[in-house]
Design an enzyme around this catalytic site. Sequence first.
Site, PDB file in Angstrom:
ATOM      1  N   GLU A 185       0.798  -1.239   0.000  1.00 61.46           N
ATOM      2  CA  GLU A 185       0.000   0.000   0.000  1.00 61.46           C
ATOM      3  C   GLU A 185       0.829   1.287   0.000  1.00 61.46           C
ATOM      4  O   GLU A 185       0.629   2.164   0.832  1.00 61.46           O
ATOM      5  CB  GLU A 185      -0.965  -0.014   1.187  1.00 61.46           C
ATOM      6  CG  GLU A 185      -1.898  -1.214   1.157  1.00 61.46           C
ATOM      7  CD  GLU A 185      -2.936  -1.217   2.276  1.00 61.46           C
ATOM      8  OE1 GLU A 185      -2.913  -0.318   3.117  1.00 61.46           O
ATOM      9  OE2 GLU A 185      -3.779  -2.136   2.274  1.00 61.46           O
ATOM     10  N   GLU A 301      -5.620 -11.075  -1.414  1.00 65.52           N
ATOM     11  CA  GLU A 301      -6.432 -10.922  -0.186  1.00 65.52           C
ATOM     12  C   GLU A 301      -7.926 -10.964  -0.505  1.00 65.52           C
ATOM     13  O   GLU A 301      -8.716 -10.175   0.021  1.00 65.52           O
ATOM     14  CB  GLU A 301      -6.088  -9.612   0.516  1.00 65.52           C
ATOM     15  CG  GLU A 301      -4.618  -9.459   0.844  1.00 65.52           C
ATOM     16  CD  GLU A 301      -4.292  -8.196   1.635  1.00 65.52           C
ATOM     17  OE1 GLU A 301      -5.208  -7.559   2.168  1.00 65.52           O
ATOM     18  OE2 GLU A 301      -3.099  -7.860   1.703  1.00 65.52           O
TER      19      GLU A 301
HETATM   20  C1  XIL Z   1      -5.878  -6.625   8.237  1.00 66.23           C
HETATM   21  C2  XIL Z   1      -6.115  -7.844   9.097  1.00 66.23           C
HETATM   22  O1  XIL Z   1      -6.966  -8.732   8.440  1.00 66.23           O
HETATM   23  C3  XIL Z   1      -6.729  -7.386  10.381  1.00 66.23           C
HETATM   24  O2  XIL Z   1      -6.998  -8.491  11.204  1.00 66.23           O
HETATM   25  C4  XIL Z   1      -5.785  -6.389  11.044  1.00 66.23           C
HETATM   26  O3  XIL Z   1      -6.335  -5.900  12.211  1.00 66.23           O
HETATM   27  C5  XIL Z   1      -5.514  -5.227  10.103  1.00 66.23           C
HETATM   28  O4  XIL Z   1      -5.029  -5.712   8.895  1.00 66.23           O
HETATM   29  N1  XIL Z   1      -4.974  -4.865   3.574  1.00 66.23           N
HETATM   30  C6  XIL Z   1      -3.868  -5.543   4.011  1.00 66.23           C
HETATM   31  C7  XIL Z   1      -3.974  -6.444   5.169  1.00 66.23           C
HETATM   32  O5  XIL Z   1      -2.821  -5.519   3.346  1.00 66.23           O
HETATM   33  O6  XIL Z   1      -2.779  -6.515   5.907  1.00 66.23           O
HETATM   34  C8  XIL Z   1      -5.109  -6.035   6.066  1.00 66.23           C
HETATM   35  O7  XIL Z   1      -5.239  -7.031   7.066  1.00 66.23           O
HETATM   36  C9  XIL Z   1      -6.394  -5.885   5.288  1.00 66.23           C
HETATM   37  C10 XIL Z   1      -6.236  -4.815   4.254  1.00 66.23           C
END
Ligand code: XIL
Length: 396
Positions: A185, A301
Amino acid sequence: MAKKQLLTRRHILWIGLGTLAGIAAVAQSKAMYKAQKIQSLYNPERDFSVVEKASLKERAAAKGLIFGAAGRYRDLSSQTALATSFAQECGMLVPEWEFKWSAGNRPLRPAPDKFDFSATDWMANFAQTNKLLYRGHTLVWGLSLPGWFKETVNRQNAEQFLVNHIKTVVGRYAGQMHSWDVVNEAIEPFDERSDGLRKTPWLEFLGPDYIDFAFRVAAKTDPKAMLVYNDYGLDYDNSKDEARRTAVLKLLERLKSKGTPIHALGIQAHLWGDATDFNPKKFRNFLRDVSSLGLKILITELDVVDKNLPLDVDVRDRMVASVYEDYLSAALDEPAVIAVLTWGLSDGYTYISEFHSRPDGTSVRPLPLDAALKRKLAWNAIARAFDKAPQRTALN
Ligand code: XIL
């Protein structure tokens, strides 16, 4: 005079009431329009049938693809049935929290001079025992930094902190990792920089080259791992996602032209069950542009937020499944896409329940397995997309 004032007050009252009624009518018609739009996404006839019972990892592997999911140490180490489902369905595991500098109750970086590898070691061992590939998320993420970072890291020592972190973490698992999300990101076109980079402490301390730098240190430490740039908001046909796609492409072009050792783009794909602006053709064009830079692509994801979908579970599951199949059919059509990972495997263990809970308070259903670990229509949808996907060849 008094009468005139009274009339005026009455007028104001009527105008006020009229305006309120107008606002309510607009809100109501907007809500109706939204409800109709959501309804139009529901197709009770759509076929989600699959042949045979083969797992998602087997179906993916049959096409030269990888299927995997994110899991948390806390859940996998305490819930045997969940761990068994991971082993059955997944060919790859990515720790959802445990490699981040700060997340969870067992942070990797509890203090400036400390690393706690207990969770990531346990997960590495779990992956190895169950023959899962292991994937790291993430080395550099401006949004996930521990409390001590602010008072400790500065322009003078930032490079040393970054190098030490990457060398220590990547070094510990060198030779064992399928891939690393080296940077997560880093793009935010609305931060109004001409290079589209997000304003983070790493950018502030090290300048725009921190990305290239992080990839070089990672490559030197583990020359075998696939090195990935990972980002979100790249999926839909709207101006925001278009700006993000453009900025990500520009970043990837810059990195490639510098000779940065980057091998793939990770597309997070946190999708919305009620979105009407997925345009397979535009999305495919983006994937082709990425691939033409010589990069592989991973869907990293994937999940489908169901917070705006109807309460009825059958209706909702069909709508979520449609999003999965439409998206993956488009994505897997591009030969550079080598892996699909969902962000969690079961509805019982998903960050969506915390970040995008349903207004009616009922449980969310964004993933392929339900809370009881039973395969849902979303599972069928993913299975169908793998079954339909073109075969990957060694030349891809
Ligand atoms: C999220 C996790 O799923 C949560 O449990 C945590 O509290 C915050 O992070 N994009 C990403 C991930 O790259 O690392 C994030 O994961 C979700 C959004």
